[in-house]
Motif scaffolding. Structure first.
Motif, PDB file in Angstrom:
ATOM      1  N   MET A   1       0.838  -1.193   0.000  1.00 39.55           N
ATOM      2  CA  MET A   1       0.000   0.000   0.000  1.00 39.55           C
ATOM      3  C   MET A   1       0.875   1.246   0.000  1.00 39.55           C
ATOM      4  O   MET A   1       2.057   1.186   0.341  1.00 39.55           O
ATOM      5  N   ALA A   2       0.301   2.349  -0.438  1.00 43.96           N
ATOM      6  CA  ALA A   2       1.043   3.608  -0.503  1.00 43.96           C
ATOM      7  C   ALA A   2       1.519   3.999   0.896  1.00 43.96           C
ATOM      8  O   ALA A   2       0.859   3.693   1.890  1.00 43.96           O
ATOM      9  N   PRO A   3       2.661   4.676   0.990  1.00 44.29           N
ATOM     10  CA  PRO A   3       3.187   5.063   2.306  1.00 44.29           C
ATOM     11  C   PRO A   3       2.292   6.091   3.001  1.00 44.29           C
ATOM     12  O   PRO A   3       1.643   6.902   2.349  1.00 44.29           O
ATOM     13  N   LEU A   4       2.289   6.036   4.324  1.00 42.00           N
ATOM     14  CA  LEU A   4       1.530   6.979   5.127  1.00 42.00           C
ATOM     15  C   LEU A   4       2.240   8.332   5.110  1.00 42.00           C
ATOM     16  O   LEU A   4       3.439   8.408   5.329  1.00 42.00           O
ATOM     17  N   GLN A   5       1.479   9.389   4.841  1.00 41.36           N
ATOM     18  CA  GLN A   5       2.031  10.740   4.798  1.00 41.36           C
ATOM     19  C   GLN A   5       1.233  11.629   5.746  1.00 41.36           C
ATOM     20  O   GLN A   5       0.085  11.341   6.055  1.00 41.36           O
ATOM     21  N   THR A   6       1.846  12.708   6.189  1.00 36.66           N
ATOM     22  CA  THR A   6       1.194  13.627   7.119  1.00 36.66           C
ATOM     23  C   THR A   6       1.353  15.060   6.632  1.00 36.66           C
ATOM     24  O   THR A   6       2.427  15.454   6.188  1.00 36.66           O
ATOM     25  N   LEU A   7       0.269  15.813   6.712  1.00 36.22           N
ATOM     26  CA  LEU A   7       0.288  17.253   6.475  1.00 36.22           C
ATOM     27  C   LEU A   7      -0.238  17.913   7.739  1.00 36.22           C
ATOM     28  O   LEU A   7      -1.171  17.410   8.361  1.00 36.22           O
ATOM     29  N   SER A   8       0.357  19.036   8.130  1.00 34.27           N
ATOM     30  CA  SER A   8      -0.135  19.735   9.316  1.00 34.27           C
ATOM     31  C   SER A   8      -0.061  21.238   9.121  1.00 34.27           C
ATOM     32  O   SER A   8       0.713  21.734   8.307  1.00 34.27           O
ATOM     33  N   SER A   9      -0.881  21.930   9.876  1.00 28.12           N
ATOM     34  CA  SER A   9      -0.911  23.385   9.859  1.00 28.12           C
ATOM     35  C   SER A   9      -1.092  23.861  11.297  1.00 28.12           C
ATOM     36  O   SER A   9      -1.839  23.243  12.066  1.00 28.12           O
ATOM     37  N   ARG A  10      -0.415  24.940  11.653  1.00 29.69           N
ATOM     38  CA  ARG A  10      -0.470  25.473  13.025  1.00 29.69           C
ATOM     39  C   ARG A  10      -0.816  26.956  12.996  1.00 29.69           C
ATOM     40  O   ARG A  10      -0.382  27.679  12.115  1.00 29.69           O
ATOM     41  N   ARG A  11      -1.575  27.371  14.002  1.00 32.61           N
ATOM     42  CA  ARG A  11      -1.912  28.786  14.180  1.00 32.61           C
ATOM     43  C   ARG A  11      -1.891  29.101  15.667  1.00 32.61           C
ATOM     44  O   ARG A  11      -2.228  28.258  16.501  1.00 32.61           O
ATOM     45  N   GLU A  12      -1.540  30.325  15.982  1.00 33.52           N
ATOM     46  CA  GLU A  12      -1.587  30.794  17.357  1.00 33.52           C
ATOM     47  C   GLU A  12      -2.690  31.832  17.477  1.00 33.52           C
ATOM     48  O   GLU A  12      -2.969  32.566  16.533  1.00 33.52           O
ATOM     49  N   MET A  13      -3.320  31.858  18.655  1.00 32.74           N
ATOM     50  CA  MET A  13      -4.353  32.849  18.885  1.00 32.74           C
ATOM     51  C   MET A  13      -4.322  33.300  20.336  1.00 32.74           C
ATOM     52  O   MET A  13      -4.031  32.518  21.240  1.00 32.74           O
ATOM     53  N   ALA A  14      -4.618  34.585  20.534  1.00 33.25           N
ATOM     54  CA  ALA A  14      -4.742  35.119  21.885  1.00 33.25           C
ATOM     55  C   ALA A  14      -6.083  34.652  22.438  1.00 33.25           C
ATOM     56  O   ALA A  14      -7.072  34.558  21.710  1.00 33.25           O
TER      57      ALA A  14
END
Length: 156
Positions: free
Chosen positions: A107-120
């Motif tokens: 099977m195709a390899p496991l991949q990860t995408l991520s996004s981060r944000r900061e908030m007051a």
């Protein structure tokens, strides 16, 4: 003219440009459905002239979404020990397979995408904070979708 020359020489391009999914047929399998994310992904693929198919045999690409993560971390606290700044994280784990390609593990390899944000964060504005958090999460999902579509364009 000078400005356009400088921008093009440094590799600048408008967001959303630079990939073409015309004629690409994508089959989607998900083990943890997220209706909003998948609806946006399908809309964005159709805008790029790609197509979702329900039959695996008809597809050029197979997208297997393993799971979504939404995480919230406290970055800073006020004098009373209450959260004053938060970090929001959205992660997507997926497998992107190409029709006719053999993979070592089957099977195709496991991949990860991520996004981060900061908030007051302010406890006195609880309702506004909830709306702002939802807006940031939606923005992070849109960024992940853009990166995923770019990955799909490179794979097809």
């Amino acid at each position: 003219m000078f400005v356009s020359l400088v921008l093009s020489s440094c590799g600048f391009h408008l967001r959303g440009q630079g990939f073409d999914l015309a004629g690409t047929k994508v089959w989607l399998q998900t083990s943890s459905p997220n209706a909003n994310f998948e609806r946006s992904l399908k809309q964005r693929l159709s805008i790029q002239e790609g197509q979702w198919v329900t039959d695996l045999e008809q597809s050029n690409l197979q997208l297997g979404i393993e799971q979504y993560f939404t995480e919230e971390r406290v970055i800073a606290r006020d004098a009373n020990g209450r959260p004053s700044e938060l970090e929001l994280i959205f992660k997507l784990e997926y497998r992107l397979g190409v029709s006719g390609k053999e993979y070592e593990s089957g099977m195709a390899p496991l991949q990860t995408l991520s996004s981060r944000r900061e908030m007051a964060y302010d406890r006195n504005l609880e309702t506004g904070q909830t709306v702002e958090k939802e807006r940031l999460l939606n923005d992070m999902q849109q960024k992940i979708i853009t990166r995923l579509l770019l990955q799909m364009a490179k794979s097809s």
